[in-house]
Design a protein around this motif. Structure first.
Motif, mmCIF file in Angstrom:
data_model
loop_
_atom_site.group_PDB
_atom_site.id
_atom_site.type_symbol
_atom_site.label_atom_id
_atom_site.label_comp_id
_atom_site.label_asym_id
_atom_site.label_seq_id
_atom_site.Cartn_x
_atom_site.Cartn_y
_atom_site.Cartn_z
ATOM 1 N N ASP A 2 0.845 -1.187 0.000
ATOM 2 C CA ASP A 2 0.000 0.000 0.000
ATOM 3 C C ASP A 2 0.888 1.247 0.000
ATOM 4 O O ASP A 2 1.862 1.343 0.779
ATOM 5 C CB ASP A 2 -0.879 -0.029 1.250
ATOM 6 N N PRO A 3 0.585 2.238 -0.860
ATOM 7 C CA PRO A 3 1.400 3.474 -0.884
ATOM 8 C C PRO A 3 1.372 4.221 0.427
ATOM 9 O O PRO A 3 2.364 4.856 0.826
ATOM 10 C CB PRO A 3 0.783 4.302 -2.001
ATOM 11 N N VAL A 4 0.309 4.135 1.152
ATOM 12 C CA VAL A 4 0.238 4.835 2.437
ATOM 13 C C VAL A 4 1.231 4.241 3.421
ATOM 14 O O VAL A 4 1.925 4.950 4.159
ATOM 15 C CB VAL A 4 -1.189 4.764 3.004
ATOM 16 N N VAL A 5 1.345 2.957 3.404
ATOM 17 C CA VAL A 5 2.290 2.292 4.303
ATOM 18 C C VAL A 5 3.726 2.657 3.924
ATOM 19 O O VAL A 5 4.575 2.911 4.791
ATOM 20 C CB VAL A 5 2.073 0.767 4.270
ATOM 21 N N VAL A 6 3.934 2.742 2.629
ATOM 22 C CA VAL A 6 5.299 3.111 2.177
ATOM 23 C C VAL A 6 5.643 4.518 2.608
ATOM 24 O O VAL A 6 6.747 4.797 3.104
ATOM 25 C CB VAL A 6 5.398 2.946 0.655
ATOM 26 N N LEU A 7 4.679 5.400 2.447
ATOM 27 C CA LEU A 7 4.955 6.784 2.875
ATOM 28 C C LEU A 7 5.149 6.881 4.375
ATOM 29 O O LEU A 7 6.022 7.629 4.851
ATOM 30 C CB LEU A 7 3.777 7.678 2.429
ATOM 31 N N ALA A 8 4.378 6.131 5.126
ATOM 32 C CA ALA A 8 4.554 6.138 6.590
ATOM 33 C C ALA A 8 5.921 5.600 6.980
ATOM 34 O O ALA A 8 6.590 6.121 7.881
ATOM 35 C CB ALA A 8 3.431 5.332 7.248
ATOM 36 N N LEU A 9 6.322 4.564 6.276
ATOM 37 C CA LEU A 9 7.648 3.993 6.593
ATOM 38 C C LEU A 9 8.768 4.970 6.254
ATOM 39 O O LEU A 9 9.719 5.148 7.020
ATOM 40 C CB LEU A 9 7.802 2.676 5.823
ATOM 41 N N VAL A 10 8.644 5.651 5.130
ATOM 42 C CA VAL A 10 9.663 6.637 4.738
ATOM 43 C C VAL A 10 9.689 7.782 5.728
ATOM 44 O O VAL A 10 10.750 8.287 6.127
ATOM 45 C CB VAL A 10 9.405 7.130 3.309
ATOM 46 N N VAL A 16 13.563 9.366 12.270
ATOM 47 C CA VAL A 16 14.655 8.745 13.040
ATOM 48 C C VAL A 16 15.999 9.351 12.637
ATOM 49 O O VAL A 16 16.862 9.640 13.484
ATOM 50 C CB VAL A 16 14.638 7.213 12.845
ATOM 51 N N PHE A 17 16.170 9.597 11.340
ATOM 52 C CA PHE A 17 17.433 10.182 10.881
ATOM 53 C C PHE A 17 17.624 11.589 11.425
ATOM 54 O O PHE A 17 18.720 11.973 11.859
ATOM 55 C CB PHE A 17 17.450 10.169 9.350
ATOM 56 N N LEU A 18 16.512 12.357 11.396
ATOM 57 C CA LEU A 18 16.620 13.735 11.887
ATOM 58 C C LEU A 18 16.892 13.765 13.400
ATOM 59 O O LEU A 18 17.698 14.585 13.884
ATOM 60 C CB LEU A 18 15.327 14.491 11.565
ATOM 61 N N VAL A 19 16.266 12.895 14.121
ATOM 62 C CA VAL A 19 16.523 12.851 15.574
ATOM 63 C C VAL A 19 17.953 12.417 15.852
ATOM 64 O O VAL A 19 18.635 12.979 16.719
ATOM 65 C CB VAL A 19 15.496 11.908 16.254
ATOM 66 N N ALA A 20 18.414 11.454 15.127
ATOM 67 C CA ALA A 20 19.782 10.961 15.355
ATOM 68 C C ALA A 20 20.810 12.019 14.981
ATOM 69 O O ALA A 20 21.848 12.185 15.654
ATOM 70 C CB ALA A 20 20.009 9.685 14.553
ATOM 71 N N VAL A 51 21.583 19.718 18.172
ATOM 72 C CA VAL A 51 21.916 20.644 17.090
ATOM 73 C C VAL A 51 20.804 20.561 16.046
ATOM 74 O O VAL A 51 19.968 19.631 16.039
ATOM 75 C CB VAL A 51 23.283 20.297 16.466
ATOM 76 N N VAL A 52 20.822 21.519 15.142
ATOM 77 C CA VAL A 52 19.838 21.540 14.052
ATOM 78 C C VAL A 52 20.341 20.639 12.946
ATOM 79 O O VAL A 52 21.435 20.853 12.415
ATOM 80 C CB VAL A 52 19.619 22.965 13.540
ATOM 81 N N PRO A 53 19.580 19.608 12.609
ATOM 82 C CA PRO A 53 20.051 18.720 11.548
ATOM 83 C C PRO A 53 20.198 19.460 10.219
ATOM 84 O O PRO A 53 19.506 20.438 9.939
ATOM 85 C CB PRO A 53 18.950 17.650 11.466
#
Length: 364
Positions: A2-10, A16-20, A51-53
């Motif tokens: 489902d495209p919605v699931v893909v967008l949610a996963l992305v 997670v990347f921004l927080v890290a 810091v600001v990512p």
């Protein structure tokens, strides 16, 4: 899928990347300089930082602990035109991370070059001997110059130490010879001092020995004199206690005279002036007794006439007195003859010893 699931996963991955990327953990004794879009923003302290990512990034990571930097040996010319190689050890610490990162391109190279130029200025005003003996002064002058220059770089120079000073090989040989000569000089001085102390102690010992021997001799002479004085005193008391008359003393006086010639080394005699008087006393003593009886027998009234105060008469008694005088003269002659014989015997003994000594010398 489902495209919605893909967008949610992305979207989850992006979050997670921004927080890290917004979380930065800085270790203890470390400082991180943060730039935002290429411009210095702040310096992160030890611990958890946000810091600001994407916008903020870490430019430099600095260690604020005290660091040690050892430079390579550098040639330096002294005041007396000698080239020596000097290497230094530098102890520094970063106090301002921003200044250390942005005020100087390479603070280690800058400190090294500043150390070399300052060292050449300081050593250039000293000769070799002063350079070798003035390390503390050189260290303090280097530290003052480096601390003043590196202050705007955010660096504090704690200590500067000269690790080694290497003069030329010829200078080393001359210094070794000088040190050897100094050691020989000190050894000679110590040896001379030892001999001096030994001689002083020997002289002190000899002095004490002579003093003790002199004191012993003095005490012995005093005791001997005291003994002789007591002996003379005892003899004197015995003579006076026994009431010895002049006749006995004169006889003992004559009896002692022959002992003057007993020694083989006597070549000179002194005959006392009392010898004739002593002989006359002895002669009178022995001759007067033999003449007294005939005189008394020949003239029994002599005492009576003397008591009456009459003048003495010439009679046979005068012949007895003349015989006593003749006996005294004869005793004097005999005594003189005895002294002459003693002198002759002494001269003979001396003449007998003289050839013996000459013979001994000739044999030697």
């Amino acid at each position: 899928m489902d495209p919605v699931v893909v967008l949610a996963l992305v979207a989850a991955i992006v979050v997670v990347f921004l927080v890290a990327s917004s979380v930065r953990i800085v270790p203890q004794a470390r400082r991180y300089n943060i730039e935002r879009f290429g411009r210095y923003r702040r310096t992160l302290q030890p611990g958890l930082n946000l810091v600001v990512p994407v916008a903020d990034r870490i430019n430099t990571k600095l260690d604020v602990r005290e660091q040690v930097y050892s430079s390579d040996p550098r040639p330096v010319i002294t005041e007396d035109n000698l080239v020596v190689n000097i290497d230094t050890v530098l102890y520094y610490q970063i106090t301002d991370p921003r200044a250390a990162a942005y005020e100087v391109a390479d603070y280690l190279q800058a400190i090294d070059q500043l150390t070399v130029t300052t060292l050449r200025n300081v050593i250039g005003s000293m000769d070799l001997e002063e350079t070798l003996t003035s390390r503390e002064e050189i260290n303090s002058r280097l530290r003052a110059v480096l601390d003043d220059a590196t202050g705007k770089w955010g660096i504090r120079v704690n200590r500067v130490e000269i690790k080694a000073i290497d003069p030329p090989h010829t200078i080393k040989e001359a210094m070794e010879k000088q040190m050897r000569a100094e050691r020989d000089k000190r050894a000679a001085i110590l040896h001379a001092e030892g001999e001096r102390q030994a001689k002083i102690l020997t002289a002190e010992g000899t002095k004490q020995k002579d003093i003790l021997e002199a004191q012993g001799t003095q005490q012995a002479m005093i005791l001997r004199a005291d003994g002789e004085a007591k002996a003379v005193e005892l003899v004197f008391q015995a003579v006076h206690r026994n009431n010895a008359d002049a006749k006995i003393l004169a006889y003992k006086y004559l009896e002692t005279l022959p002992h003057l010639a007993n020694s083989d080394n006597n070549t000179f005699w002194v005959i006392p002036g009392e010898l004739t008087e002593a002989i006359r006393t002895v002669t009178t003593a022995f001759g007067g007794q033999s003449a007294a009886q005939p005189q008394e027998a020949a003239d029994p009234g002599a005492d009576r006439r003397s008591a009456e105060g009459g003048p003495p008469e010439l009679d046979a008694g005068w012949s007895v007195s003349l015989d006593a005088a003749a006996a005294a003269d004869e005793a004097g002659k005999q005594a003189a003859a005895a002294v002459s014989d003693a002198k002759a015997e002494a001269e003979a003994a001396k003449s007998a010893q003289t050839p013996r000594r000459g013979q001994t010398s000739g044999d030697g």
